[in-house]
Every structure is written in structure tokens, then in C-alpha cells.
Design a protein around this motif. Structure first.
Motif, PDB file in Angstrom:
ATOM      1  N   HIS A 124       1.644   8.828   2.085  1.00 47.25           N
ATOM      2  CA  HIS A 124       1.887   7.415   2.397  1.00 47.25           C
ATOM      3  C   HIS A 124       1.098   7.041   3.641  1.00 47.25           C
ATOM      4  O   HIS A 124       1.169   7.727   4.662  1.00 47.25           O
ATOM      5  CB  HIS A 124       3.371   7.164   2.642  1.00 47.25           C
ATOM      6  N   SER A 127       4.195  -3.167  -3.666  1.00 48.30           N
ATOM      7  CA  SER A 127       5.311  -2.562  -2.945  1.00 48.30           C
ATOM      8  C   SER A 127       6.264  -3.643  -2.457  1.00 48.30           C
ATOM      9  O   SER A 127       5.842  -4.596  -1.808  1.00 48.30           O
ATOM     10  CB  SER A 127       4.767  -1.770  -1.756  1.00 48.30           C
ATOM     11  N   SER A 168       9.682  -3.975  -0.087  1.00 53.15           N
ATOM     12  CA  SER A 168      10.500  -3.215   0.847  1.00 53.15           C
ATOM     13  C   SER A 168      11.302  -4.158   1.707  1.00 53.15           C
ATOM     14  O   SER A 168      10.941  -5.315   1.904  1.00 53.15           O
ATOM     15  CB  SER A 168       9.620  -2.310   1.710  1.00 53.15           C
ATOM     16  N   TYR A 188      14.180  -4.192  -8.938  1.00 51.49           N
ATOM     17  CA  TYR A 188      13.806  -2.952  -9.624  1.00 51.49           C
ATOM     18  C   TYR A 188      14.349  -2.944 -11.059  1.00 51.49           C
ATOM     19  O   TYR A 188      13.629  -2.622 -12.007  1.00 51.49           O
ATOM     20  CB  TYR A 188      14.346  -1.755  -8.835  1.00 51.49           C
ATOM     21  N   SER A 230      15.237   9.259  -0.883  1.00 55.77           N
ATOM     22  CA  SER A 230      13.910   9.880  -0.792  1.00 55.77           C
ATOM     23  C   SER A 230      13.900  10.934   0.309  1.00 55.77           C
ATOM     24  O   SER A 230      14.782  10.960   1.160  1.00 55.77           O
ATOM     25  CB  SER A 230      12.872   8.807  -0.486  1.00 55.77           C
ATOM     26  N   ASP A 290      14.893   6.880   3.031  1.00 59.41           N
ATOM     27  CA  ASP A 290      15.123   5.580   2.407  1.00 59.41           C
ATOM     28  C   ASP A 290      15.519   5.761   0.948  1.00 59.41           C
ATOM     29  O   ASP A 290      15.409   6.848   0.390  1.00 59.41           O
ATOM     30  CB  ASP A 290      13.849   4.732   2.460  1.00 59.41           C
ATOM     31  N   PHE A 312      14.355   4.878  -2.702  1.00 58.83           N
ATOM     32  CA  PHE A 312      13.029   4.574  -3.216  1.00 58.83           C
ATOM     33  C   PHE A 312      12.990   4.758  -4.724  1.00 58.83           C
ATOM     34  O   PHE A 312      13.628   5.654  -5.266  1.00 58.83           O
ATOM     35  CB  PHE A 312      12.002   5.515  -2.571  1.00 58.83           C
ATOM     36  N   LEU A 336       6.496  -0.286  -6.480  1.00 59.13           N
ATOM     37  CA  LEU A 336       7.185   0.656  -5.608  1.00 59.13           C
ATOM     38  C   LEU A 336       8.248  -0.148  -4.875  1.00 59.13           C
ATOM     39  O   LEU A 336       7.946  -1.206  -4.308  1.00 59.13           O
ATOM     40  CB  LEU A 336       6.235   1.268  -4.587  1.00 59.13           C
ATOM     41  N   ASN A 360      11.333   0.060  -2.002  1.00 55.31           N
ATOM     42  CA  ASN A 360      11.853   0.884  -0.920  1.00 55.31           C
ATOM     43  C   ASN A 360      12.910   0.113  -0.135  1.00 55.31           C
ATOM     44  O   ASN A 360      12.642  -0.972   0.373  1.00 55.31           O
ATOM     45  CB  ASN A 360      10.715   1.285   0.021  1.00 55.31           C
ATOM     46  N   ASN A 366      14.905   0.219   3.173  1.00 54.43           N
ATOM     47  CA  ASN A 366      14.846   0.874   4.473  1.00 54.43           C
ATOM     48  C   ASN A 366      16.202   1.446   4.835  1.00 54.43           C
ATOM     49  O   ASN A 366      17.231   0.793   4.660  1.00 54.43           O
ATOM     50  CB  ASN A 366      14.400  -0.112   5.555  1.00 54.43           C
TER      51      ASN A 366
END
Length: 146
Positions: free
Chosen positions: A52, A83, A85, A96, A113, A117, A119, A131, A133, A135
Motif C-alpha cells: 500500500h 478506494s 475510506s 460494499y 485487516s 482496519d 477492509f 477497495l 476501508n 478506519n
């Protein structure tokens, strides 16, 4: 933190070089994490590859990128993901579920993950890779800067 939408570029073995180039172009702070740092690959040849990378500029632009693992296909030109997030788990899980449902496919289930986070990865019914994510409350682990 509100939900953000960021481009996420995929590379084959040259993410470090590419992300350093983008930093030279746009300026800003670059953080890079390797597969080895997170024990994210069983292939020793991938330990120093970028799992990443994130470039954040003073103007608020964010560009992310990573090396594609050898176990995954890679087609130059089809090397971008989107992405999402933020902190709102319900909102992000909702995105998602909608993106991966109705003809979409789950690539990585939404779960804890190695970096702390929540993920997940999916491809929507139109072939766009996402993607997502969430936090963590305690913040992301420290990353190397190269």
C-alpha cells in the motif's frame, strides 16, 4: 472523517518507483508499506514490494497505489481501482454490499485487516474494482517513508 473517493493504481513490481515519481510531480507526503511488514504474502520475493502506498498533497489530493501480487492477474491499462475510506462503518459496508451485490463479486470479504482496519475488495457488475476501508478507532500503524 467523511467518506472519500480516491484513485488506486495497480502496478507490477514498480509501485515504489511510480509512487516516488508521483510525489516528485505533485509534492506531498508519501507513505509506503511492504507486503513483508504485514506478512501479507507467503512469497519471499514479494516481501519488499509495495502492499500500500499513499501520496497526500497539501492541496488535499490523495493518490494510492500498490504492486499486484504475483498470484493475481495484471493487465496494464486495466490497472485502476476505486478506494472508499472513512470512519462510518455502516455507510461503507452499505456501499460494499451494493457494489458487490446484483451481479458483482466479492474479492476480499469485509473483515479485520492486518493493519487494524476493516477492509474488503469487490468488483461491481460493470467490472470496476473497489477497495473499501473502515478506519480503525486506534489509527493506522506506522508506515515507512521512502
Amino acid at each position: 472523517m467523511p467518506t472519500t473517493l480516491n484513485p488506486y493504481l495497480s502496478f507490477r513490481d514498480n509501485a515504489r518507483e511510480a509512487m516516488n515519481f508521483y510525489q516528485a510531480v505533485f509534492g506531498g507526503e508519501l507513505t509506503l508499506s511492504t507486503f513483508g511488514e504485514f506478512q501479507a504474502s507467503d512469497d519471499p520475493a514479494e516481501s519488499e514490494k509495495i502492499m500500500h502506498g499513499m501520496l497526500t498533497t497539501t492541496q488535499g489530493m490523495v493518490l494510492m497505489g500498490a504492486d499486484t501480487p504475483n498470484s493475481m492477474g495484471y493487465t496494464p491499462g486495466a490497472s485502476i481501482s476505486i478506494s472508499l475510506s472513512g470512519d462510518d462503518e455502516a455507510e461503507l459496508r452499505g456501499y460494499y454490499e451494493k457494489l458487490s451485490g446484483d451481479g458483482g463479486t466479492v474479492t476480499v470479504p469485509m473483515e479485520q485487516s492486518p493493519w487494524g482496519d476493516i477492509f474488503g475488495m469487490c468488483t461491481d457488475r460493470f467490472g470496476v474494482a473497489w477497495l473499501v476501508n473502515v478506519n480503525s478507532a486506534h489509527g493506522a500503524p506506522e508506515t515507512r517513508q521512502d
